[in-house]
Design a protein around this motif. Structure first.
Motif, PDB file in Angstrom:
ATOM      1  N   ALA A 104      14.953 -12.962 -43.382  1.00 18.94           N
ATOM      2  CA  ALA A 104      13.971 -12.992 -42.297  1.00 18.94           C
ATOM      3  C   ALA A 104      14.148 -11.795 -41.362  1.00 18.94           C
ATOM      4  O   ALA A 104      14.630 -11.908 -40.231  1.00 18.94           O
ATOM      5  CB  ALA A 104      14.069 -14.296 -41.521  1.00 18.94           C
ATOM      6  N   CYS A 124       8.006  -7.100 -44.429  1.00 23.16           N
ATOM      7  CA  CYS A 124       9.212  -7.919 -44.635  1.00 23.16           C
ATOM      8  C   CYS A 124       9.686  -7.669 -46.059  1.00 23.16           C
ATOM      9  O   CYS A 124       9.280  -8.392 -46.994  1.00 23.16           O
ATOM     10  CB  CYS A 124       8.880  -9.389 -44.432  1.00 23.16           C
ATOM     11  SG  CYS A 124       8.066  -9.760 -42.856  1.00 23.16           S
ATOM     12  N   PHE A 189      13.254 -18.691 -36.525  1.00 17.52           N
ATOM     13  CA  PHE A 189      13.599 -17.745 -37.579  1.00 17.52           C
ATOM     14  C   PHE A 189      14.369 -16.527 -37.089  1.00 17.52           C
ATOM     15  O   PHE A 189      14.926 -15.785 -37.888  1.00 17.52           O
ATOM     16  CB  PHE A 189      12.328 -17.280 -38.303  1.00 17.52           C
ATOM     17  CG  PHE A 189      11.620 -18.391 -39.007  1.00 17.52           C
ATOM     18  CD1 PHE A 189      11.981 -18.770 -40.289  1.00 17.52           C
ATOM     19  CD2 PHE A 189      10.593 -19.079 -38.380  1.00 17.52           C
ATOM     20  CE1 PHE A 189      11.340 -19.809 -40.944  1.00 17.52           C
ATOM     21  CE2 PHE A 189       9.940 -20.123 -39.024  1.00 17.52           C
ATOM     22  CZ  PHE A 189      10.320 -20.493 -40.311  1.00 17.52           C
TER      23      PHE A 189
END
Length: 270
Positions: A104, A124, A189
């Protein structure tokens, strides 16, 4: 070049720059890293953060050498100019996750004009997801984004974002309590740009903080949420901008309930 065409080009360059920076981070993910500490035990930075930012800036400067650049690391600007074009860069959002081998984390790049975003990208690499937003809308891996249509708070999932330092833990506890008492479930997260992107994608119904957030942690993701049909305000319900106090981002359907929860966190610390 017209202003409109220039902004469309900036949106494209944002994707290229974020992808280039994310590639630098990805090459060092889950390798031996030398970790440094900034302002606390969880506020970490690595040489990879700096290298990724350098790479992002190189891509931007090749295309727009005169544009000012705001960035998290080193001697980059820290304030967003109020007029004209500028760039906002977070080379690795979620560095704590990055050094602890969690997927993450993201590289985020936003292009702004007069303080308002005209294009952005959040890449990401460990999740194989590229979020982008520009004149034609918001996308994840070229699929259009749309916020969730959930309007029932008891069915909604909400994420408290940003970090309440150890002297603000009453507010952290207040935010957590307000969420679990009002909403169906909670996630966290540790990567604000990813959390905002998840709201845009309908994975979360909302994310919130009562704190004033850094522009590099927010602007790209805020624009994703808005272009995907969501709502982003400050604590008072005014349209959020990079210098606002508090950030409430939602699918719009649960926004007032989420704003009330965010204000509960604010009042807890007073």
């Amino acid at each position: 070049m017209s202003e409109r065409n220039g902004d469309a080009r900036r949106a494209s360059v944002a994707v290229r720059a974020a992808t280039a920076g994310a590639d630098v981070a990805d090459e060092s993910f889950r390798t031996d890293l030398e970790v440094e500490y900034k302002d606390g035990k969880t506020d970490v930075v690595t040489q990879v953060d700096r290298d990724a930012q350098t790479t992002v800036i190189e891509v931007i400067e090749e295309a727009f050498p005169a544009d000012p650049i705001v960035g998290e690391e080193d001697d980059a600007l820290k304030q967003v100019p109020e007029t004209g074009p500028a760039w906002i860069v977070d080379p690795i959002d979620g560095t704590n996750n990055f050094v602890n081998e969690s997927r993450a984390f993201a590289t985020a790049v936003a292009a702004v004009r007069d303080g308002e975003p005209v294009g952005a990208a959040t890449v990401c690499p460990a999740l194989s997801d590229t979020y982008r937003v520009g004149p034609e809308g918001a996308f994840r891996n070229e699929e259009p984004l749309s916020v969730s249509d959930c309007g029932d708070p008891e069915a909604a999932t909400v994420c408290p974002t940003f970090w309440w330092d150890f002297d603000d833990r009453e507010q952290y506890a207040g935010a957590t309590r307000a969420i679990v008492e009002r909403f169906g479930d909670m996630r966290r997260f540790g990567c604000a740009q990813l959390e905002l992107a998840m709201v845009a994608a309908g994975t979360l119904e909302g994310t919130m903080t009562n704190l004033r957030a850094n522009s590099w942690d927010t602007v790209a993701g805020v624009q994703l949420v808005r272009e995907a049909g969501g709502t982003v305000t400050d604590l008072e319900g005014n349209r959020w901008r990079h210098d606002s106090t508090g950030l409430v981002a939602s699918n719009g359907e649960i926004h007032e309930e989420l704003r009330a929860a965010t204000r509960e966190a604010q009042f807890t610390g007073e």
